[in-house]
Motif scaffolding. Structure first.
Motif, PDB file in Angstrom:
ATOM      1  N   GLY A  71       5.856   0.726 -37.689  1.00 37.07           N
ATOM      2  CA  GLY A  71       6.855   0.008 -37.486  1.00 37.07           C
ATOM      3  C   GLY A  71       7.196  -0.907 -38.977  1.00 37.07           C
ATOM      4  N   GLN A  72       6.441  -0.738 -39.587  1.00 36.23           N
ATOM      5  CA  GLN A  72       6.668  -1.176 -41.060  1.00 36.23           C
ATOM      6  C   GLN A  72       7.510  -0.339 -41.943  1.00 36.23           C
ATOM      7  OE1 GLN A  72       3.021  -1.980 -43.045  1.00 36.23           O
ATOM      8  NE2 GLN A  72       2.990  -4.275 -42.540  1.00 36.23           N
ATOM      9  N   TRP A  73       8.381  -0.975 -42.812  1.00 39.53           N
ATOM     10  CA  TRP A  73       9.419   0.013 -43.742  1.00 39.53           C
ATOM     11  C   TRP A  73       9.591   1.124 -43.263  1.00 39.53           C
ATOM     12  CZ3 TRP A  73      13.039  -0.336 -46.807  1.00 39.53           C
ATOM     13  CH2 TRP A  73      13.119   0.403 -48.210  1.00 39.53           C
ATOM     14  N   GLN A  74       8.891   2.419 -43.794  1.00 41.31           N
ATOM     15  CA  GLN A  74       9.455   3.656 -43.487  1.00 41.31           C
ATOM     16  C   GLN A  74       8.549   4.207 -42.392  1.00 41.31           C
ATOM     17  OE1 GLN A  74       9.078   4.973 -47.694  1.00 41.31           O
ATOM     18  NE2 GLN A  74      11.033   5.052 -47.852  1.00 41.31           N
ATOM     19  N   SER A  75       7.571   3.534 -41.783  1.00 46.62           N
ATOM     20  CA  SER A  75       6.933   4.386 -40.629  1.00 46.62           C
ATOM     21  C   SER A  75       7.446   3.902 -39.337  1.00 46.62           C
ATOM     22  CB  SER A  75       5.337   3.769 -40.619  1.00 46.62           C
ATOM     23  OG  SER A  75       4.567   4.119 -41.659  1.00 46.62           O
ATOM     24  N   GLU A  76       7.273   5.294 -38.597  1.00 48.01           N
ATOM     25  CA  GLU A  76       7.780   5.019 -37.422  1.00 48.01           C
ATOM     26  C   GLU A  76       6.972   3.950 -36.396  1.00 48.01           C
ATOM     27  OE1 GLU A  76       9.324   9.673 -36.893  1.00 48.01           O
ATOM     28  OE2 GLU A  76       7.587   8.959 -35.972  1.00 48.01           O
ATOM     29  N   GLY A  77       7.711   3.346 -35.432  1.00 49.47           N
ATOM     30  CA  GLY A  77       7.052   2.400 -34.552  1.00 49.47           C
ATOM     31  C   GLY A  77       7.730   2.260 -33.388  1.00 49.47           C
ATOM     32  N   PRO A  78       7.110   1.857 -32.201  1.00 49.94           N
ATOM     33  CA  PRO A  78       7.629   1.360 -30.864  1.00 49.94           C
ATOM     34  C   PRO A  78       8.758   0.312 -31.094  1.00 49.94           C
ATOM     35  CG  PRO A  78       5.647   0.767 -30.885  1.00 49.94           C
ATOM     36  CD  PRO A  78       5.918   1.385 -32.096  1.00 49.94           C
ATOM     37  N   ASP A  79       9.684   0.362 -29.905  1.00 47.94           N
ATOM     38  CA  ASP A  79      10.822  -0.897 -29.909  1.00 47.94           C
ATOM     39  C   ASP A  79       9.964  -2.122 -29.370  1.00 47.94           C
ATOM     40  OD1 ASP A  79      12.494   0.849 -31.373  1.00 47.94           O
ATOM     41  OD2 ASP A  79      13.187   1.677 -29.480  1.00 47.94           O
ATOM     42  N   GLU A  80       9.042  -1.778 -28.541  1.00 48.48           N
ATOM     43  CA  GLU A  80       8.395  -2.989 -27.943  1.00 48.48           C
ATOM     44  C   GLU A  80       7.280  -3.719 -28.223  1.00 48.48           C
ATOM     45  OE1 GLU A  80      10.107  -3.855 -25.106  1.00 48.48           O
ATOM     46  OE2 GLU A  80      11.631  -2.451 -25.259  1.00 48.48           O
ATOM     47  N   ASP A 190      15.402  -5.115 -48.402  1.00 43.58           N
ATOM     48  CA  ASP A 190      15.620  -4.207 -47.327  1.00 43.58           C
ATOM     49  C   ASP A 190      14.283  -3.767 -46.663  1.00 43.58           C
ATOM     50  OD1 ASP A 190      17.863  -3.762 -48.630  1.00 43.58           O
ATOM     51  OD2 ASP A 190      17.456  -2.213 -50.129  1.00 43.58           O
ATOM     52  N   ARG A 191      13.082  -3.825 -47.279  1.00 46.34           N
ATOM     53  CA  ARG A 191      12.109  -3.789 -46.471  1.00 46.34           C
ATOM     54  C   ARG A 191      11.807  -4.655 -45.136  1.00 46.34           C
ATOM     55  NH1 ARG A 191       6.108  -4.345 -49.357  1.00 46.34           N
ATOM     56  NH2 ARG A 191       6.660  -6.453 -49.459  1.00 46.34           N
ATOM     57  N   ILE A 192      12.192  -5.806 -45.608  1.00 43.35           N
ATOM     58  CA  ILE A 192      11.825  -6.709 -44.271  1.00 43.35           C
ATOM     59  C   ILE A 192      12.803  -6.347 -43.061  1.00 43.35           C
ATOM     60  CG2 ILE A 192      13.140  -8.638 -44.989  1.00 43.35           C
ATOM     61  CD1 ILE A 192      10.615 -10.248 -44.002  1.00 43.35           C
ATOM     62  N   LEU A 193      14.056  -6.202 -43.592  1.00 43.96           N
ATOM     63  CA  LEU A 193      15.155  -5.727 -42.744  1.00 43.96           C
ATOM     64  C   LEU A 193      14.824  -4.326 -41.925  1.00 43.96           C
ATOM     65  CD1 LEU A 193      18.532  -6.570 -44.517  1.00 43.96           C
ATOM     66  CD2 LEU A 193      17.069  -8.108 -42.896  1.00 43.96           C
ATOM     67  N   ALA A 194      14.057  -3.438 -42.749  1.00 42.18           N
ATOM     68  CA  ALA A 194      13.989  -2.199 -42.128  1.00 42.18           C
ATOM     69  C   ALA A 194      12.787  -2.267 -41.359  1.00 42.18           C
ATOM     70  CB  ALA A 194      13.681  -1.199 -43.184  1.00 42.18           C
ATOM     71  N   THR A 195      11.799  -3.288 -41.388  1.00 44.47           N
ATOM     72  CA  THR A 195      10.677  -3.352 -40.453  1.00 44.47           C
ATOM     73  C   THR A 195      10.971  -3.630 -38.982  1.00 44.47           C
ATOM     74  OG1 THR A 195       9.175  -4.015 -42.215  1.00 44.47           O
ATOM     75  CG2 THR A 195       8.614  -4.582 -40.110  1.00 44.47           C
ATOM     76  N   GLU A 196      10.336  -2.937 -38.061  1.00 40.06           N
ATOM     77  CA  GLU A 196      10.883  -3.263 -36.744  1.00 40.06           C
ATOM     78  C   GLU A 196      10.671  -4.763 -36.304  1.00 40.06           C
ATOM     79  OE1 GLU A 196      11.950  -1.311 -34.422  1.00 40.06           O
ATOM     80  OE2 GLU A 196      12.034   0.724 -35.178  1.00 40.06           O
ATOM     81  N   LYS A 197      11.456  -5.330 -35.781  1.00 40.79           N
ATOM     82  CA  LYS A 197      11.346  -6.650 -35.331  1.00 40.79           C
ATOM     83  C   LYS A 197      10.326  -6.853 -34.256  1.00 40.79           C
ATOM     84  CE  LYS A 197      14.013 -10.483 -32.857  1.00 40.79           C
ATOM     85  NZ  LYS A 197      15.158 -10.770 -32.174  1.00 40.79           N
ATOM     86  N   ALA A 198       9.960  -5.623 -33.522  1.00 39.17           N
ATOM     87  CA  ALA A 198       8.785  -5.710 -32.397  1.00 39.17           C
ATOM     88  C   ALA A 198       7.546  -5.929 -33.431  1.00 39.17           C
ATOM     89  CB  ALA A 198       8.845  -4.656 -31.588  1.00 39.17           C
ATOM     90  N   ASN A 199       7.574  -5.161 -34.729  1.00 41.55           N
ATOM     91  CA  ASN A 199       6.329  -5.256 -35.503  1.00 41.55           C
ATOM     92  C   ASN A 199       5.867  -6.625 -35.975  1.00 41.55           C
ATOM     93  OD1 ASN A 199       5.606  -5.569 -38.460  1.00 41.55           O
ATOM     94  ND2 ASN A 199       4.526  -3.742 -37.915  1.00 41.55           N
ATOM     95  N   ILE A 200       6.946  -7.634 -36.432  1.00 35.30           N
ATOM     96  CA  ILE A 200       6.848  -8.881 -36.923  1.00 35.30           C
ATOM     97  C   ILE A 200       6.285  -9.576 -35.680  1.00 35.30           C
ATOM     98  CG2 ILE A 200       8.231 -10.716 -37.634  1.00 35.30           C
ATOM     99  CD1 ILE A 200       9.943  -8.574 -39.106  1.00 35.30           C
TER     100      ILE A 200
END
Length: 283
Positions: A71-80, A190-200
């Motif tokens: 879920g960080q930057w360019q890695s895939e991550g779930p939405d939940e 750009d990086r923080i905007l691309a990081t999934e909100k769920a990751n944060i």
């Protein structure tokens, strides 16, 4: 980006959810290989945090891999948020180690929250690690730390999203009389905007429970430990890092005048200290 970028090869690794974006460097021709290192970034970070350090490690004989956590930057991550528990992060790390090193143990470097993940992974699978370095990574996000209470920050991010977090962090990162490099500023934004909100939100939730609250658990894993940190404006005061190192029975390195990013501010010193630590006889 640094002058060393051409030495870095982008790749993708399998994580527990999807593909993890990674960077890899290998020793140049003529430099005998000395082992493999895996570097894990912290909260809102990414593999780019190690851009200056990776080529230096390769020149010293180490294959080194850094990756964006799920879920960080360019890695895939779930939405939940449920997909961002400590078991998820440590599971990804252990999968990365198995992919890049096979049966061989690796040197692990965890920056900030990456050190939290590393602590749990080392205790779970100590045989996979030749050493573990906690880089600007203190014992807790609840006490003795210059960081808002994770639960309170999570409420603000829930309401204001990544842009709110960017405004808070950019104000803290750059002093009023500092003019940041525009290219770097754009990348960080750009990086923080691309990081999934769920990751944060998931990491902030995870931070509410200190990983391995008893340092004896990590000490008992038997993996050589290094605590490395700057003594100026880090999230944790120097006395906290020093006490943590004593509790862990760890070696300790201090970077005078350096803050929370020794890997960016003094990469050559960090490289030299890592290589010295990795090369030292096991007590």
């Amino acid at each position: 980006m640094s002058e060393h970028s051409t030495d870095i090869v982008p790749s993708g690794l399998d994580g527990g959810y999807g593909t993890l974006a990674a960077w890899e460097v290998v020793p140049p021709p003529g430099v005998p290989p000395r082992g493999t290192a895996v570097l894990v970034p912290g909260f809102t970070g990414s593999k780019e945090d190690f851009e200056a350090l990776l080529p230096l490690l390769a020149a010293s004989g180490y294959r080194a891999v850094a990756y964006d956590q799920r879920g960080q930057w360019q890695s895939e991550g779930p939405d939940e948020i449920v997909g961002y528990g400590m078991d998820d992060f440590t599971g990804d790390l252990l999968k990365v180690v198995d992919q890049v090193a096979g049966d061989e143990p690796v040197h692990l470097v965890g920056h900030s929250f990456g050190g939290y993940v590393g602590r749990v992974a080392v205790v779970a699978r100590p045989e996979r690690f030749r050493s573990f370095t906690l880089l600007a990574s203190g014992p807790s996000s609840l006490e003795d730390i210059n960081f808002p209470p994770p639960g309170l920050l999570a409420q603000a991010v829930e309401a204001g999203g990544q842009e709110f977090l960017w405004q808070q962090m950019s104000t803290a990162m750059f002093a009023a009389d500092t003019v940041p490099d525009p290219e770097r500023l754009k990348f960080l934004h750009d990086r923080i905007l691309a990081t999934e909100k769920a990751n944060i939100l998931g990491i902030l939730r995870t931070m509410e429970t200190p990983p391995l609250a008893d340092p004896a658990q990590l000490r008992a894993a038997g993996v050589p430990l290094l605590v490395a940190y700057g003594d100026t404006n880090d999230l944790w005061p120097p006395r906290v890092h020093e006490r943590f190192a004593e509790q862990l029975g760890a070696r300790r390195v201090v970077y005078p005048g350096v803050g929370h990013l020794p890997n960016e501010d003094v990469p050559q010193q960090v490289c030299d200290d890592l290589v010295a630590f990795w090369s030292a006889p096991v007590a």
